[in-house]
Design a protein around this motif. Structure first.
Motif, mmCIF file in Angstrom:
data_model
loop_
_atom_site.group_PDB
_atom_site.id
_atom_site.type_symbol
_atom_site.label_atom_id
_atom_site.label_comp_id
_atom_site.label_asym_id
_atom_site.label_seq_id
_atom_site.Cartn_x
_atom_site.Cartn_y
_atom_site.Cartn_z
ATOM 1 N N GLU A 35 21.838 37.022 -18.473
ATOM 2 C CA GLU A 35 21.785 38.434 -18.065
ATOM 3 C C GLU A 35 23.183 38.958 -17.744
ATOM 4 O O GLU A 35 23.509 40.099 -18.063
ATOM 5 C CB GLU A 35 20.862 38.597 -16.855
ATOM 6 N N ASN A 36 23.987 38.116 -17.131
ATOM 7 C CA ASN A 36 25.358 38.538 -16.803
ATOM 8 C C ASN A 36 26.178 38.776 -18.058
ATOM 9 O O ASN A 36 26.898 39.766 -18.166
ATOM 10 C CB ASN A 36 26.051 37.473 -15.950
ATOM 11 N N ILE A 37 26.075 37.832 -18.994
ATOM 12 C CA ILE A 37 26.903 37.937 -20.210
ATOM 13 C C ILE A 37 26.501 39.161 -21.030
ATOM 14 O O ILE A 37 27.351 39.901 -21.512
ATOM 15 C CB ILE A 37 26.770 36.651 -21.061
ATOM 16 N N PHE A 38 25.204 39.393 -21.174
ATOM 17 C CA PHE A 38 24.745 40.483 -22.024
ATOM 18 C C PHE A 38 24.439 41.773 -21.252
ATOM 19 O O PHE A 38 23.871 42.707 -21.819
ATOM 20 C CB PHE A 38 23.511 40.038 -22.818
ATOM 21 N N GLY A 39 24.829 41.786 -19.997
ATOM 22 C CA GLY A 39 24.659 43.007 -19.210
ATOM 23 C C GLY A 39 23.228 43.479 -19.134
ATOM 24 O O GLY A 39 22.958 44.680 -19.183
ATOM 25 N N LEU A 40 22.307 42.560 -19.002
ATOM 26 C CA LEU A 40 20.898 42.945 -18.908
ATOM 27 C C LEU A 40 20.513 43.114 -17.437
ATOM 28 O O LEU A 40 20.793 42.236 -16.618
ATOM 29 C CB LEU A 40 20.007 41.872 -19.543
ATOM 30 N N PRO A 41 19.874 44.223 -17.117
ATOM 31 C CA PRO A 41 19.525 44.462 -15.713
ATOM 32 C C PRO A 41 18.262 43.708 -15.320
ATOM 33 O O PRO A 41 17.258 44.307 -14.975
ATOM 34 C CB PRO A 41 19.325 45.977 -15.661
ATOM 35 N N GLY A 42 18.320 42.388 -15.379
ATOM 36 C CA GLY A 42 17.144 41.575 -15.107
ATOM 37 C C GLY A 42 17.066 41.141 -13.654
ATOM 38 O O GLY A 42 17.878 41.530 -12.814
ATOM 39 N N ILE A 43 16.094 40.276 -13.407
ATOM 40 C CA ILE A 43 15.824 39.895 -12.022
ATOM 41 C C ILE A 43 16.697 38.724 -11.566
ATOM 42 O O ILE A 43 16.880 38.506 -10.370
ATOM 43 C CB ILE A 43 14.322 39.573 -11.838
ATOM 44 N N GLY A 44 17.251 37.967 -12.531
ATOM 45 C CA GLY A 44 18.051 36.793 -12.178
ATOM 46 C C GLY A 44 19.211 37.148 -11.275
ATOM 47 O O GLY A 44 19.371 36.601 -10.176
ATOM 48 N N ALA A 45 20.023 38.106 -11.744
ATOM 49 C CA ALA A 45 21.195 38.501 -10.956
ATOM 50 C C ALA A 45 20.764 39.127 -9.642
ATOM 51 O O ALA A 45 21.405 38.927 -8.599
ATOM 52 C CB ALA A 45 22.038 39.486 -11.754
ATOM 53 N N LEU A 46 19.671 39.872 -9.693
ATOM 54 C CA LEU A 46 19.176 40.529 -8.477
ATOM 55 C C LEU A 46 18.803 39.492 -7.424
ATOM 56 O O LEU A 46 19.143 39.629 -6.243
ATOM 57 C CB LEU A 46 17.951 41.388 -8.812
ATOM 58 N N LEU A 47 18.140 38.429 -7.877
ATOM 59 C CA LEU A 47 17.702 37.397 -6.941
ATOM 60 C C LEU A 47 18.904 36.686 -6.313
ATOM 61 O O LEU A 47 18.934 36.445 -5.105
ATOM 62 C CB LEU A 47 16.785 36.393 -7.656
ATOM 63 N N VAL A 48 19.894 36.366 -7.128
ATOM 64 C CA VAL A 48 21.091 35.701 -6.600
ATOM 65 C C VAL A 48 21.781 36.607 -5.567
ATOM 66 O O VAL A 48 22.143 36.182 -4.468
ATOM 67 C CB VAL A 48 22.076 35.354 -7.747
ATOM 68 N N GLU A 49 21.933 37.877 -5.930
ATOM 69 C CA GLU A 49 22.552 38.843 -5.007
ATOM 70 C C GLU A 49 21.735 38.950 -3.713
ATOM 71 O O GLU A 49 22.287 39.021 -2.629
ATOM 72 C CB GLU A 49 22.549 40.236 -5.640
ATOM 73 N N ALA A 50 20.432 38.956 -3.871
ATOM 74 C CA ALA A 50 19.561 39.131 -2.710
ATOM 75 C C ALA A 50 19.641 37.930 -1.775
ATOM 76 O O ALA A 50 19.661 38.079 -0.557
ATOM 77 C CB ALA A 50 18.128 39.356 -3.168
ATOM 78 N N VAL A 51 19.721 36.729 -2.347
ATOM 79 C CA VAL A 51 19.823 35.529 -1.499
ATOM 80 C C VAL A 51 21.169 35.556 -0.773
ATOM 81 O O VAL A 51 21.250 35.358 0.443
ATOM 82 C CB VAL A 51 19.680 34.238 -2.336
ATOM 83 N N THR A 52 22.243 35.840 -1.509
ATOM 84 C CA THR A 52 23.572 35.886 -0.897
ATOM 85 C C THR A 52 23.638 36.962 0.173
ATOM 86 O O THR A 52 24.243 36.770 1.220
ATOM 87 C CB THR A 52 24.638 36.185 -1.979
ATOM 88 N N ILE A 100 11.997 45.507 -8.033
ATOM 89 C CA ILE A 100 11.583 44.320 -8.796
ATOM 90 C C ILE A 100 10.895 44.733 -10.096
ATOM 91 O O ILE A 100 11.135 44.151 -11.152
ATOM 92 C CB ILE A 100 10.653 43.423 -7.949
ATOM 93 N N GLY A 101 10.067 45.765 -10.002
ATOM 94 C CA GLY A 101 9.333 46.222 -11.182
ATOM 95 C C GLY A 101 10.268 46.540 -12.333
ATOM 96 O O GLY A 101 10.063 46.077 -13.465
ATOM 97 N N SER A 102 11.333 47.289 -12.035
ATOM 98 C CA SER A 102 12.249 47.699 -13.106
ATOM 99 C C SER A 102 13.011 46.497 -13.673
ATOM 100 O O SER A 102 13.284 46.433 -14.860
ATOM 101 C CB SER A 102 13.222 48.750 -12.577
ATOM 102 N N ARG A 103 13.329 45.540 -12.804
ATOM 103 C CA ARG A 103 14.112 44.375 -13.255
ATOM 104 C C ARG A 103 13.233 43.316 -13.917
ATOM 105 O O ARG A 103 13.663 42.633 -14.833
ATOM 106 C CB ARG A 103 14.833 43.725 -12.064
ATOM 107 N N MET A 104 12.019 43.184 -13.385
ATOM 108 C CA MET A 104 11.166 42.098 -13.858
ATOM 109 C C MET A 104 10.788 42.283 -15.318
ATOM 110 O O MET A 104 10.691 41.308 -16.073
ATOM 111 C CB MET A 104 9.890 42.052 -12.988
ATOM 112 N N VAL A 105 10.601 43.525 -15.704
ATOM 113 C CA VAL A 105 10.222 43.809 -17.100
ATOM 114 C C VAL A 105 11.281 43.229 -18.039
ATOM 115 O O VAL A 105 10.947 42.589 -19.053
ATOM 116 C CB VAL A 105 10.118 45.342 -17.309
ATOM 117 N N VAL A 106 12.538 43.424 -17.682
ATOM 118 C CA VAL A 106 13.633 42.951 -18.540
ATOM 119 C C VAL A 106 13.601 41.425 -18.643
ATOM 120 O O VAL A 106 13.667 40.858 -19.745
ATOM 121 C CB VAL A 106 15.003 43.421 -17.984
ATOM 122 N N THR A 107 13.485 40.770 -17.494
ATOM 123 C CA THR A 107 13.500 39.307 -17.498
ATOM 124 C C THR A 107 12.280 38.738 -18.222
ATOM 125 O O THR A 107 12.390 37.764 -18.980
ATOM 126 C CB THR A 107 13.577 38.777 -16.050
#
Lengths: 519, 317
Positions: free
Chosen positions: B257-274, B93-100
């Protein structure tokens, strides 16, 4: 132990020795075709790897790159049709067929320059066999243990004779890895990268952003790989991947939707490359449902299905209509079956004979999967012509994964399979071992005759006889009417026109030794 | 002193909110249908590995036991580990949260820089050409889907031009900032439209207020009227809106984040819920809750800065 066997195994051993000599004696790559290759090739893919430890990893997104980093004793050929020697120069099998002695190339070194030792081979095999965290035991469970009397001899003791032994040895978990590196970094850090003998090594992995592989300076084939660096860049959005490819920001885009392939066909700078795969879609019919127990009803559904329409509508012609649950790229594919071609009259007649009318069926589909959904919708349309109503039961991906194991949850389910090894044994275990996946979601217990055919196919060493056995099995599936084959889909890739040497095998593995693009 | 007490009281109030949020998300994740071990293993599951993983993930334990283990680990600063990514959740989360966070911050700054002057301009030039043009711009902002805006910006300013990176977020802070401009503007686009309309309407209302007329009649300069009277008062409701938009930016950044290839927390959260990554979802939500509470507190503090009549912790406003 030294006896050579004159059958598939013997042939392979002979071929092995020849190619081994060629590789061993020459160790030189074919003449490089491009005058000035680009230093780095960037590949846009939608999802990042999540585990680079071959033993503990899950999912194709990790598996596909292991052929770039690690090598096993043997490997599948680039076209997936046969098994070739890799680090082995030859092998022998004893009389019992359970002891396989492989001779390994001399002077092998890992990408960090350290020598490949007997200890590395033993450790690699033992870890793959014994690790409790591995989901790939199925491919190595017949190996009892491994002994390496010296650095160039690997003796594999199998529990029983099996035709799939060579194919199973191609599994990525058995690619030789540096034991010393594992001990140095520990199990946790090992998920971030490994040391092998492949053409590339992990240079930098920024999770969620990119994974950069650098050419292995100690690679055993002089002059290879052609490209110094390969970067797997994460571009999750399909449209963004296409835009970046067209804008020359990436050299290759993988996992593209079919519709975008069609769009890219018109771009003169792009080569659309749907590489053949082993991915087959079919409908599994739940035979435990009373309305689907009657063979005639199942046959009517089969006849009413027109698989070509799925190919045209969903895959825009990039897939092929399936006639079996085996992919045509499989050595054991049986071509004698007809694809479902929408014989409405015959289907209606069969339903009438079965005394069935106003049949209502639910089809379980994976939520968020557009292919599943489209398959369901086309079935809905096609079967309406014979008076069968199909209800789409779309469930969120994880619920779908659980519910498909429960035969009370659905009448039909969209299923699919892609091989991990070049042998049908793994796939057949999923179907024949009822406890694993309920006859791969059909609820059908295979009768004794079919079980016997499969058991024989597992140990038969004569390839021609084996092909015949698998042909009978595929015919059996057709006669039982438990699966309706839909389509065989390719790996959907697109490359800049100047890119050469791109290889993705039917099993999905990347082979980039000769990948290059003129600067 | 009153202000300090107020902030302290608010911080203390956050604790129960935080705990309740944790309990709710813990229960909600486990109420979701599906099987976490199956989701982790994917398509081809070895039954023995499945059973071992279930045990390892603690899924065979009772719900109460799972919660007490989770809570006890949390108190020791351990958020658990991700089975998919094979790494500690805190690190992930730390690495992703900074980006978001940086993306949301960039978007917020762009929103403020663009929306406030335009909204003010539209307000003071009500029904004149600037007002019409600004309102038209706001309408486009509201109507344009963010994925479309992102792709258009990508095509026109990044792909093939080399002006901006097409994806990723660079290696140092300079590159990070540069990489965040296009996604930041994309994320800000819809917010700009909303804030423009809000500021414009507030400015129109405030300009008609008696105290503004009084200021004018006192002979105050138009600069003092504009900044000290109109803008300052018009911004109070805007501060609330902006805070809500910033919180929305954090959770709604997944498409960008998906469009610009940013390693943020948004995609991580969606993946984690799924993928039913309980520890990752709980960790992400915990961070979101904390940020929401902090942003709300800062907004309240901002009120008192914008309008000195509002005293934090006082009985009168």
């Amino acid at each position: 132990m030294d006896k050579f066997m004159l059958n598939r195994r013997g042939f392979l051993a002979g071929a092995a020795a020849l190619s081994g000599l060629a590789a061993f004696g020459g160790l030189a790559a074919p003449q490089f075709a491009l005058a000035a290759p680009q230093e780095k090739i960037v590949i846009g893919r939608p999802v990042d790897s999540d585990d680079l430890d071959p033993v503990t990893c899950l999912g194709n997104i990790n598996i596909f790159i292991f052929n770039l980093i690690i090598d096993g004793l043997v490997k599948t050929s680039n076209d997936g049709s046969e098994i070739e020697l890799n680090l082995a120069t030859g092998y022998e099998v004893d009389e019992s067929g359970t002891v396989w002695t492989f001779h390994v190339q001399e002077g092998l070194v890992f990408s960090d320059g350290s020598p490949v030792t007997a200890e590395d081979w033993e450790w690699t095999f033992t870890r793959a066999i014994e690790s409790e965290d591995s989901n790939w035991h199925m491919c190595v469970e017949n190996i009892d243990h491994v002994e390496c009397p010296d650095d160039t001899t690997v003796i594999i003791y199998c529990k029983e004779e099996a035709a799939s032994t060579l194919a199973n040895l191609c599994i990525f978990t058995l690619g030789v890895q540096s034991k010393a590196y594992f001990e140095k970094v520990g199990a946790d850090e090992y998920h971030n990268g490994i040391i092998g003998t492949g053409p590339y090594m992990v240079k930098e992995w920024k999770r969620g952003e990119y994974l950069t592989l650098a050419a292995n300076p100690n690679y055993r084939v002089e002059g290879q790989p052609y490209t110094k660096e390969v970067e797997f860049k994460i571009v999750s959005d399909d449209s963004a991947r296409v835009i970046q490819l067209q804008g020359n920001d990436i050299d290759i885009a993988t996992d593209l939707p079919f519709a975008t392939l069609m769009q890219l066909e018109n771009d003169p700078n792009i080569t659309v490359q749907p590489d053949p795969s082993t991915m087959v879609y079919w409908i599994s019919i739940n035979t435990t449902r009373e309305k689907l127990m009657d063979r005639k009803v199942r046959e009517a559904l089969y006849l009413a299905t027109n698989s070509q329409e799925f190919v045209d509508t969903i895959a825009f012609g990039y897939a092929t209509a399936a006639s079996s649950v085996f992919a045509p790229t499989s050595e054991f594919y049986y071509g004698g079956l007809d694809q479902p071609s929408g014989d409405i009259e015959a289907a209606k007649k069969l339903l009438e004979e079965a005394g069935v009318s106003n049949l209502e069926l639910s089809i379980l589909i994976r939520g968020g999967n557009e292919t599943h959904k489209a398959i369901g919708m086309i079935l809905m349309k096609q079967w309406a012509e014979i008076g069968v109503t199909v209800k789409l039961d779309e469930r969120e991906a994880t619920s779908y994964q659980k519910d498909r194991k429960d035969l009370t949850q659905y009448d039909l389910i969209v299923s699919g399979w892609s091989d991990d090894i070049q042998d049908p044994s793994e796939f057949m275990q999923f179907i024949f071992d009822f406890n694993v996946n309920s006859g791969y979601y059909s609820g059908y217990h295979q009768p004794e005759e079919m079980q016997a055919l499969n058991a024989q196919a597992q140990i038969e060493l004569d390839n021609e006889v084996r092909k015949d056995l698998y042909a009978q099995i595929q015919q059996g599936f057709r006669d039982e009417g438990i699966y309706i084959p839909i389509m065989v889909t390719p790996w959907c890739n697109a490359l800049q026109s100047g890119v050469t040497g791109w290889v993705q095998t039917p099993l999905g593995n990347y082979r980039f030794e000769e990948l290059a693009r003129e600067a | 002193m009153e202000t300090f007490k107020y902030i302290l009281r608010r911080v203390l109030q956050m604790i129960p909110v935080f705990i309740v949020s944790l309990i709710v998300i813990f229960l909600m994740m486990r109420l979701l249908p599906g099987d976490a071990a199956l989701a982790t293993l994917g398509e081809k599951v070895d039954p023995k590995v499945y059973e071992a993983l279930k045990e390892n993930m603690g899924l065979n334990a009772s719900l109460w036991d799972q919660f007490t283990i989770y809570a006890s680990n949390l108190l020791q600063g351990d958020l658990g580990s991700s089975y998919k990514y094979k790494m500690p959740v805190a690190e992930l989360i730390g690495s992703r949260m900074v980006v978001t966070l940086c993306l949301a911050l960039t978007a917020a700054i762009i929103t403020i820089i663009v929306a406030l002057p335009l909204g003010y301009l539209a307000g003071v030039k009500k029904d004149k050409l600037p007002d019409v043009l600004v309102r038209l711009f706001a309408l486009v902002g509201l109507a344009a889907p963010s994925f479309w805006v992102g792709l258009v910006l990508l095509i026109t300013l990044a792909v093939g031009t080399g002006l901006f990176p097409t994806s990723g977020w660079g290696k140092d802070w300079g590159e990070h900032l540069w990489a965040l401009l296009l996604p930041g503007f994309t994320l800000a686009f819809a917010s700009i439209a909303v804030v423009i309309r809000n500021v414009r309407n507030n400015v129109v209302d405030v300009r008609n207020a008696d105290y503004v007329d009084f200021g004018r009649s006192k002979g105050l300069s138009s600069w003092v009227i504009s900044t000290g009277y109109v803008l300052r008062n018009a911004l109070i409701p805007t501060a609330t809106l902006l805070a809500l938009r910033i919180i929305g930016m954090l959770s709604g950044s997944v498409i960008i984040e998906n469009i610009f290839g940013l390693p943020g927390i948004g995609a991580l959260l969606v993946e984690a819920v799924t993928g039913r990554e309980y520890a990752t979802v709980q960790g992400c939500v915990m961070v979101f809750v904390a940020i929401t509470l902090i942003v709300n507190l800062l907004t309240d503090i901002l009120y008192s800065v914008l309008d000195h009549r509002i005293q934090l912790g006082g009985d009168r406003a």
